[in-house]
Design an enzyme around this catalytic site. Structure first.
Site, PDB file in Angstrom:
ATOM      1  CG  HIS A 255       0.979 -20.819   3.004  1.00  0.00           C
ATOM      2  ND1 HIS A 255      -0.090 -21.573   3.383  1.00  0.00           N
ATOM      3  CD2 HIS A 255       1.410 -20.192   4.122  1.00  0.00           C
ATOM      4  CE1 HIS A 255      -0.312 -21.420   4.678  1.00  0.00           C
ATOM      5  NE2 HIS A 255       0.584 -20.575   5.153  1.00  0.00           N
TER       6      HIS A 255
ATOM      7  NE  ARG B  54       6.690   4.422   0.335  1.00  0.00           N
ATOM      8  CZ  ARG B  54       6.402   5.237   1.345  1.00  0.00           C
ATOM      9  NH1 ARG B  54       7.340   5.605   2.200  1.00  0.00           N
ATOM     10  NH2 ARG B  54       5.180   5.709   1.509  1.00  0.00           N
TER      11      ARG B  54
ATOM     12  CG  LEU C 287       8.340   2.706   4.503  1.00  0.00           C
ATOM     13  CD1 LEU C 287       8.048   1.473   3.654  1.00  0.00           C
ATOM     14  CD2 LEU C 287       7.051   3.410   4.854  1.00  0.00           C
TER      15      LEU C 287
ATOM     16  CE  LYS D 180       3.140   3.381   3.296  1.00  0.00           C
ATOM     17  NZ  LYS D 180       3.324   3.408   4.740  1.00  0.00           N
TER      18      LYS D 180
ATOM     19  CD  GLU E 180      10.477   2.196  10.044  1.00  0.00           C
ATOM     20  OE1 GLU E 180      10.318   3.190   9.321  1.00  0.00           O
ATOM     21  OE2 GLU E 180      10.236   1.030   9.664  1.00  0.00           O
TER      22      GLU E 180
ATOM     23  CE1 TYR F  70       1.104  -0.311   4.406  1.00  0.00           C
ATOM     24  CE2 TYR F  70       0.070   1.841   4.387  1.00  0.00           C
ATOM     25  CZ  TYR F  70       0.878   0.908   5.005  1.00  0.00           C
ATOM     26  OH  TYR F  70       1.463   1.202   6.207  1.00  0.00           O
TER      27      TYR F  70
HETATM   28  N1  PDD Z   1       2.974   5.096   7.446  1.00  0.00           N
HETATM   29  N2  PDD Z   1       7.797   3.965   8.659  1.00  0.00           N
HETATM   30  C1  PDD Z   1       6.653   3.268   8.799  1.00  0.00           C
HETATM   31  C2  PDD Z   1       6.709   1.927   9.448  1.00  0.00           C
HETATM   32  C3  PDD Z   1       5.442   3.802   8.319  1.00  0.00           C
HETATM   33  O1  PDD Z   1       4.310   3.087   8.437  1.00  0.00           O
HETATM   34  C4  PDD Z   1       5.426   5.097   7.734  1.00  0.00           C
HETATM   35  C5  PDD Z   1       4.176   5.735   7.212  1.00  0.00           C
HETATM   36  C6  PDD Z   1       6.646   5.784   7.622  1.00  0.00           C
HETATM   37  C7  PDD Z   1       6.735   7.149   6.995  1.00  0.00           C
HETATM   38  O2  PDD Z   1       6.642   7.076   5.588  1.00  0.00           O
HETATM   39  P1  PDD Z   1       6.069   8.293   4.742  1.00  0.00           P
HETATM   40  O3  PDD Z   1       6.847   9.502   5.115  1.00  0.00           O
HETATM   41  O4  PDD Z   1       6.294   7.887   3.343  1.00  0.00           O
HETATM   42  O5  PDD Z   1       4.601   8.447   5.098  1.00  0.00           O
HETATM   43  C8  PDD Z   1       7.811   5.182   8.091  1.00  0.00           C
HETATM   44  C9  PDD Z   1       1.752   5.536   6.828  1.00  0.00           C
HETATM   45  C10 PDD Z   1       1.458   6.996   6.922  1.00  0.00           C
HETATM   46  C11 PDD Z   1       0.611   4.635   7.272  1.00  0.00           C
HETATM   47  O6  PDD Z   1       0.870   3.450   7.395  1.00  0.00           O
HETATM   48  O7  PDD Z   1      -0.513   5.099   7.453  1.00  0.00           O
END
Ligand code: PDD
Length: 282
Positions: free
Chosen positions: A101, A51, A202, A146, A178, A32
């Site tokens: 699977h 990405r 990520l 992601k 993170e 996603y």
């Molecule tokens: N999540 N790391 C993780 C584990 C994340 O889930 C996200 C963002 C980020 C930041 O990535 P970005 O700057 O591209 O939004 C880092 C989104 C917002 C979500 O899962 O809703």
């Protein structure tokens, strides 16, 4: 009424239906993106589509759309949902097949997109910062993907919420990776540190913008992971994501971070980020 996109059609959210045999539902087999939209314009769309392709490649899934097609779908969806500020969600799953699977053959991916209202970052978060707690990074070995399979992230976020915190800062092998849903930064002696892009984090699109801003404004930044000890001794801690922008962490577990107020380097970064946002989405 909220309009969504599903496999070639735009339709009211209530009418969108996916099979119970969709591998996204049965196996969490999908990826996603979340893209912020300001005044009807996507922020950093190209980065998000790059990405998305990287996530699809990593899980050996075909992209159902070219970038031009995604752009058309996204712009149509933004319009159907009344322009303004939105949080766009795109999801691609491997598709519908009997549960197994191993990958099914000759299956078409399920492509879905929806829009949610993008909540402005609250004045309280901006003025006071937020609390975060330190937790073990219990996720898998491919955090650069992601993936929709977010059970560990969900458990970590819930634990943070129950501790009165907004985010969990994650430690793997002694180093800060993170947040459960954000990238993390630590300021030590005037230098901003954030973990390097590898399979432990990520590659956040907001993170890319922060790095570019730091570079363009002579703010020292190193893509180097810090230890849990350095995290605890930080002058400033920040988190970033597409929906939360860059916010200061002013309480870590039960202790204030430095004087417990958002620090001067965050203030500078936030001002520059707001400026960048305006110039990028007009
Ligand atoms: N999540 N790391 C993780 C584990 C994340 O889930 C996200 C963002 C980020 C930041 O990535 P970005 O700057 O591209 O939004 C880092 C989104 C917002 C979500 O899962 O809703």
């Amino acid at each position: 009424m909220n309009q969504v996109y599903l496999n070639g059609d735009f339709l009211p959210a209530e009418q969108a239906q996916v099979s119970v045999f969709d591998r996204g539902f049965l196996l969490g087999d999908g990826v996603y993106e979340v893209i912020p939209v300001y005044q009807g314009n996507c922020f950093q769309l190209d980065g998000h589509l790059v990405r998305l392709q990287a996530s699809l490649d990593a899980v050996r899934m075909k992209n159902p759309h070219s970038n031009r097609e995604w752009e058309k779908i996204i712009n149509e969806l933004i319009k159907l949902n009344g322009d303004g500020n939105q949080s766009l969600y795109l999801q691609v799953t491997r598709g519908v097949a009997p549960r197994d699977h191993v990958f099914p053959e000759n299956v078409s991916p399920t492509a879905f997109a929806m829009s949610n209202p993008l909540q402005a970052v609250s004045a309280e978060y901006k003025n006071e910062g937020v609390k975060a707690i330190i937790l073990a990074d219990i996720r898998w070995q491919n955090c650069n993907v992601k993936a929709i399979t977010l059970l560990p992230n969900s458990l970590l976020k819930q634990q943070a919420l129950e501790a009165g915190a907004v985010e969990a800062l994650l430690i793997r092998e002694g180093y800060l990776t993170e947040g459960a849903a954000s990238n993390a930064y630590v300021v030590l002696d005037g230098t901003i540190y954030t973990a390097p892009k590898d399979e432990k984090v990520l590659a956040g699109i907001t993170r890319d913008v922060v790095i570019q801003i730091a570079h363009d404004n002579n703010m020292p930044l190193k893509e180097v992971a810090v230890t849990v000890q350095q995290l605890k001794e930080a002058d400033e801690i920040w988190i970033s994501s597409s929906t939360k922008e860059v916010i200061a962490v002013t309480q870590l577990d039960d202790s204030p971070v430095a004087n417990g107020k958002p620090g001067p380097i965050w203030q500078k970064m936030d001002a520059l980020y707001q400026q960048f946002k305006r110039s990028d989405t007009t």
